[in-house]
Design a protein around this motif. Structure first.
Motif, PDB file in Angstrom:
ATOM      1  N   TRP A   1       0.832  -1.207   0.000  1.00  0.00           N
ATOM      2  CA  TRP A   1       0.000   0.000   0.000  1.00  0.00           C
ATOM      3  C   TRP A   1       0.868   1.259   0.000  1.00  0.00           C
ATOM      4  CZ3 TRP A   1      -0.720   4.324   2.936  1.00  0.00           C
ATOM      5  CH2 TRP A   1      -1.885   5.050   2.722  1.00  0.00           C
ATOM      6  N   ASN A   2       1.921   1.261   0.823  1.00  0.00           N
ATOM      7  CA  ASN A   2       2.790   2.436   0.876  1.00  0.00           C
ATOM      8  C   ASN A   2       3.519   2.670  -0.433  1.00  0.00           C
ATOM      9  OD1 ASN A   2       3.371   4.032   3.611  1.00  0.00           O
ATOM     10  ND2 ASN A   2       2.628   1.976   4.120  1.00  0.00           N
ATOM     11  N   ALA A   3       3.894   1.589  -1.098  1.00  0.00           N
ATOM     12  CA  ALA A   3       4.557   1.750  -2.392  1.00  0.00           C
ATOM     13  C   ALA A   3       3.646   2.435  -3.405  1.00  0.00           C
ATOM     14  CB  ALA A   3       5.006   0.387  -2.919  1.00  0.00           C
ATOM     15  N   ARG A   4       2.350   2.264  -3.260  1.00  0.00           N
ATOM     16  CA  ARG A   4       1.387   2.887  -4.176  1.00  0.00           C
ATOM     17  C   ARG A   4       0.968   4.281  -3.705  1.00  0.00           C
ATOM     18  NH1 ARG A   4      -1.579  -0.404  -7.569  1.00  0.00           N
ATOM     19  NH2 ARG A   4      -3.478   0.801  -7.126  1.00  0.00           N
ATOM     20  N   HIS A   5       1.407   4.689  -2.500  1.00  0.00           N
ATOM     21  CA  HIS A   5       1.022   5.987  -1.961  1.00  0.00           C
ATOM     22  C   HIS A   5       2.243   6.766  -1.469  1.00  0.00           C
ATOM     23  CE1 HIS A   5      -2.808   3.779  -1.840  1.00  0.00           C
ATOM     24  NE2 HIS A   5      -3.389   4.966  -1.913  1.00  0.00           N
ATOM     25  N   ALA A   6       3.295   6.747  -2.251  1.00  0.00           N
ATOM     26  CA  ALA A   6       4.490   7.572  -1.997  1.00  0.00           C
ATOM     27  C   ALA A   6       5.099   7.329  -0.611  1.00  0.00           C
ATOM     28  CB  ALA A   6       4.157   9.064  -2.157  1.00  0.00           C
ATOM     29  N   TRP A   7       4.945   6.112  -0.088  1.00  0.00           N
ATOM     30  CA  TRP A   7       5.526   5.719   1.193  1.00  0.00           C
ATOM     31  C   TRP A   7       5.104   6.668   2.306  1.00  0.00           C
ATOM     32  CZ3 TRP A   7       7.376   1.016   0.774  1.00  0.00           C
ATOM     33  CH2 TRP A   7       7.849   0.604  -0.478  1.00  0.00           C
ATOM     34  N   VAL A   8       3.847   7.094   2.267  1.00  0.00           N
ATOM     35  CA  VAL A   8       3.396   8.165   3.160  1.00  0.00           C
ATOM     36  C   VAL A   8       3.437   7.740   4.629  1.00  0.00           C
ATOM     37  CG1 VAL A   8       0.972   7.491   2.848  1.00  0.00           C
ATOM     38  CG2 VAL A   8       1.535   9.813   3.556  1.00  0.00           C
ATOM     39  N   SER A   9       3.092   6.492   4.958  1.00  0.00           N
ATOM     40  CA  SER A   9       3.105   6.075   6.366  1.00  0.00           C
ATOM     41  C   SER A   9       4.519   6.079   6.933  1.00  0.00           C
ATOM     42  CB  SER A   9       2.501   4.674   6.513  1.00  0.00           C
ATOM     43  OG  SER A   9       1.152   4.677   6.150  1.00  0.00           O
ATOM     44  N   PHE A  10       5.461   5.572   6.158  1.00  0.00           N
ATOM     45  CA  PHE A  10       6.844   5.508   6.629  1.00  0.00           C
ATOM     46  C   PHE A  10       7.404   6.922   6.797  1.00  0.00           C
ATOM     47  CE2 PHE A  10       6.143   1.412   4.621  1.00  0.00           C
ATOM     48  CZ  PHE A  10       6.689   0.543   5.542  1.00  0.00           C
ATOM     49  N   ARG A  11       7.128   7.784   5.813  1.00  0.00           N
ATOM     50  CA  ARG A  11       7.647   9.143   5.898  1.00  0.00           C
ATOM     51  C   ARG A  11       7.012   9.905   7.052  1.00  0.00           C
ATOM     52  NH1 ARG A  11       6.185  12.121   2.142  1.00  0.00           N
ATOM     53  NH2 ARG A  11       4.806  10.768   0.930  1.00  0.00           N
ATOM     54  N   PHE A  12       5.729   9.634   7.283  1.00  0.00           N
ATOM     55  CA  PHE A  12       5.079  10.316   8.402  1.00  0.00           C
ATOM     56  C   PHE A  12       5.696   9.889   9.732  1.00  0.00           C
ATOM     57  CE2 PHE A  12       2.035  10.201  11.869  1.00  0.00           C
ATOM     58  CZ  PHE A  12       1.662  11.525  11.934  1.00  0.00           C
ATOM     59  N   GLN A  13       5.856   8.590   9.939  1.00  0.00           N
ATOM     60  CA  GLN A  13       6.380   8.130  11.220  1.00  0.00           C
ATOM     61  C   GLN A  13       7.815   8.585  11.450  1.00  0.00           C
ATOM     62  OE1 GLN A  13       4.701   7.085  13.570  1.00  0.00           O
ATOM     63  NE2 GLN A  13       2.801   6.393  12.641  1.00  0.00           N
ATOM     64  N   LEU A  14       8.638   8.557  10.402  1.00  0.00           N
ATOM     65  CA  LEU A  14      10.009   9.044  10.558  1.00  0.00           C
ATOM     66  C   LEU A  14      10.020  10.534  10.868  1.00  0.00           C
ATOM     67  CD1 LEU A  14      11.774   7.064   7.703  1.00  0.00           C
ATOM     68  CD2 LEU A  14      12.066   6.748  10.161  1.00  0.00           C
ATOM     69  N   GLY A  15       9.152  11.288  10.168  1.00  0.00           N
ATOM     70  CA  GLY A  15       9.076  12.718  10.446  1.00  0.00           C
ATOM     71  C   GLY A  15       8.508  13.000  11.821  1.00  0.00           C
ATOM     72  N   HIS A  16       7.515  12.188  12.234  1.00  0.00           N
ATOM     73  CA  HIS A  16       6.883  12.375  13.536  1.00  0.00           C
ATOM     74  C   HIS A  16       7.862  12.084  14.666  1.00  0.00           C
ATOM     75  CE1 HIS A  16       3.639  12.849  16.282  1.00  0.00           C
ATOM     76  NE2 HIS A  16       3.538  11.587  16.610  1.00  0.00           N
ATOM     77  N   GLY A  17       8.749  11.121  14.455  1.00  0.00           N
ATOM     78  CA  GLY A  17       9.666  10.733  15.512  1.00  0.00           C
ATOM     79  C   GLY A  17      10.983  11.467  15.519  1.00  0.00           C
ATOM     80  N   PHE A  18      11.408  12.000  14.360  1.00  0.00           N
ATOM     81  CA  PHE A  18      12.752  12.579  14.284  1.00  0.00           C
ATOM     82  C   PHE A  18      12.764  14.023  13.802  1.00  0.00           C
ATOM     83  CE2 PHE A  18      13.328   8.013  14.025  1.00  0.00           C
ATOM     84  CZ  PHE A  18      14.313   7.815  14.984  1.00  0.00           C
ATOM     85  N   ARG A  19      11.593  14.569  13.509  1.00  0.00           N
ATOM     86  CA  ARG A  19      11.496  15.990  13.178  1.00  0.00           C
ATOM     87  C   ARG A  19      10.298  16.558  13.906  1.00  0.00           C
ATOM     88  NH1 ARG A  19      12.364  13.917   8.039  1.00  0.00           N
ATOM     89  NH2 ARG A  19      10.165  14.149   7.537  1.00  0.00           N
ATOM     90  N   GLY A  20      10.194  17.862  13.909  1.00  0.00           N
ATOM     91  CA  GLY A  20       9.036  18.479  14.546  1.00  0.00           C
ATOM     92  C   GLY A  20       9.441  19.668  15.378  1.00  0.00           C
ATOM     93  N   VAL A  21       8.489  20.195  16.124  1.00  0.00           N
ATOM     94  CA  VAL A  21       8.725  21.370  16.948  1.00  0.00           C
ATOM     95  C   VAL A  21       9.601  20.983  18.136  1.00  0.00           C
ATOM     96  CG1 VAL A  21       7.650  23.178  18.321  1.00  0.00           C
ATOM     97  CG2 VAL A  21       6.516  22.339  16.251  1.00  0.00           C
ATOM     98  N   LEU A  22      10.728  21.660  18.273  1.00  0.00           N
ATOM     99  CA  LEU A  22      11.625  21.376  19.381  1.00  0.00           C
ATOM    100  C   LEU A  22      11.099  22.035  20.648  1.00  0.00           C
ATOM    101  CD1 LEU A  22      15.117  21.818  17.708  1.00  0.00           C
ATOM    102  CD2 LEU A  22      13.866  19.714  18.126  1.00  0.00           C
ATOM    103  N   ARG A  23      11.268  21.331  21.764  1.00  0.00           N
ATOM    104  CA  ARG A  23      10.877  21.873  23.052  1.00  0.00           C
ATOM    105  C   ARG A  23      11.989  21.593  24.043  1.00  0.00           C
ATOM    106  NH1 ARG A  23       6.406  19.028  24.154  1.00  0.00           N
ATOM    107  NH2 ARG A  23       7.369  17.569  25.610  1.00  0.00           N
ATOM    108  N   GLY A  24      12.521  22.642  24.638  1.00  0.00           N
ATOM    109  CA  GLY A  24      13.584  22.465  25.597  1.00  0.00           C
ATOM    110  C   GLY A  24      14.911  22.109  24.953  1.00  0.00           C
ATOM    111  N   THR A  25      15.779  21.467  25.733  1.00  0.00           N
ATOM    112  CA  THR A  25      17.113  21.081  25.284  1.00  0.00           C
ATOM    113  C   THR A  25      17.159  19.571  25.054  1.00  0.00           C
ATOM    114  OG1 THR A  25      17.887  20.700  27.547  1.00  0.00           O
ATOM    115  CG2 THR A  25      18.087  22.953  26.651  1.00  0.00           C
ATOM    116  N   PRO A  26      18.150  19.082  24.283  1.00  0.00           N
ATOM    117  CA  PRO A  26      18.248  17.624  24.097  1.00  0.00           C
ATOM    118  C   PRO A  26      18.324  16.859  25.412  1.00  0.00           C
ATOM    119  CG  PRO A  26      19.627  18.742  22.496  1.00  0.00           C
ATOM    120  CD  PRO A  26      19.108  19.808  23.430  1.00  0.00           C
ATOM    121  N   LEU A  27      19.137  17.349  26.348  1.00  0.00           N
ATOM    122  CA  LEU A  27      19.235  16.656  27.640  1.00  0.00           C
ATOM    123  C   LEU A  27      17.906  16.704  28.372  1.00  0.00           C
ATOM    124  CD1 LEU A  27      20.875  15.202  29.779  1.00  0.00           C
ATOM    125  CD2 LEU A  27      21.632  17.435  30.640  1.00  0.00           C
TER     126      LEU A  27
END
Length: 334
Positions: free
Chosen positions: A30-56
């Motif tokens: 399904w993802n191959a037919r839809h531009a890998w949207v689920s995989f890209r969303f989860q990677l973006g959701h987990g590793f990009r986004g609004v930063l809050r505070g410091t890494p530590l």
């Protein structure tokens, strides 16, 4: 791990992997037919986004969330069981058989450690959610259950169980009646209230003479959570649109939009924030309609405690496409 690597000479791991891939194949197809949207969303959701505070600070927030979810004593016991399994499994890696208890415990410990490391990297990049590492707990729970160490079944274990049961009882009591000194906006239980009242207000708005009768108006909200709640609570469970304007991309972006569901001349009832930003959004949507009228403001409340407020807007006579996020393109991150 030498002992575990010897298992790769057996058919078991390969058969299990093939079965897992076969069960997962529809997701990949399904993802191959839809531009890998689920995989890209989860990677973006987990590793990009609004930063809050410091890494530590975010790492400490992730750790604190795990301590709170597992309860402090049980979390310490689970961590100790995993640490002991890692140490013993590594010490005996060259002399134990692949099926030895120490080797099996080492494998379970790695099933706990690897997910935690992944989410530790995620927390370094963006603010984490405490429930994300839930997959790490089954292995740790089994290790604590089978641990022969005295502390695994001694007084601290009993205290940990009592404390955890106390937490559960307190949460159940809070769900029954607000007992903790939390404002409604900060009470997760309170955020589950008020949706029936909002649905009743939307149903009344759908029958407003301003909308002209005839074809039932389409219902929309700007966030997927609100669209889903309305679809559940409205009579007949109608299809509800999530507009997703300046909101996080989600599954609703792959379903028919307001423009696709609403014919020319049709009407729309929209649920927006009762704020200046919501009013500006209503004006943006209203440009696609002949007439616009603000509806009532509806508080989402638990008893007398108001969590938030939504305002209904009535739009009549669609004459142009309803504003919507741009379609996802191949290679675009959600």
């Amino acid at each position: 791990h030498p002992a575990l690597r010897r298992r790769l000479r057996e058919p078991g791991p390969w058969v299990a992997s093939a079965l897992a891939l076969a069960l997962f194949a529809p997701v990949v197809w399904w993802n191959a037919r839809h531009a890998w949207v689920s995989f890209r969303f989860q990677l973006g959701h987990g590793f990009r986004g609004v930063l809050r505070g410091t890494p530590l600070g975010r790492e400490l927030e992730l750790l604190g969330g795990q301590v709170g979810l597992a309860s402090p004593i049980l979390f310490a016991l689970l961590a100790a069981a995993v640490a002991v399994a890692l140490r013993e499994g590594w010490r005996t890696r060259h002399r134990e058989a692949p099926t030895a208890p120490a080797v099996r415990r080492f494998a379970l410990a790695m099933m706990t450690v690897v997910p935690l490391l992944v989410f530790g990297v995620s927390a370094w990049q963006r603010a984490p959610e405490p429930n994300w590492p839930a997959m790490a707990y089954p292995g740790a729970v089994v290790l604590l259950a089978v641990s022969p160490a005295p502390w695994a079944t001694g007084p601290w274990w009993r205290r940990g169980v009592v404390l955890a049961l106390g937490f559960v009882a307190l949460l159940l009591a809070q769900a029954w009646r607000p007992l903790l000194p939390l404002t409604p906006r900060r009470d997760p239980v309170a955020r589950a209230h008020g949706w029936e009242a909002l649905a009743r207000a939307v149903q009344r708005a759908r029958q407003d003479p301003f909308l002209g009768g005839g074809v039932p108006p389409v219902v929309a909200a700007n966030r997927y959570q609100e669209a889903a709640q309305l679809a559940f609570h409205l009579p007949g469970h109608p299809s509800v649109v999530s507009l997703n304007l300046r909101s996080r991309r989600n599954q609703y972006d792959l379903w028919p939009s307001a423009t696709e569901q609403l014919p020319l001349g049709g009407s729309l009832v929209a649920v927006l924030d009762a704020t200046a930003a919501g009013d500006r959004m209503a004006a943006e949507i209203g440009a696609a309609f002949a007439e616009v009228r603000p509806g009532p403001s509806v508080p989402l409340a638990r008893g007398a405690g108001v969590v938030t407020t939504r305002r209904l807007w009535l739009f009549r006579g669609r004459r142009a496409p309803v504003p919507a996020p741009a379609p996802l393109l191949p290679g675009e991150a959600p």
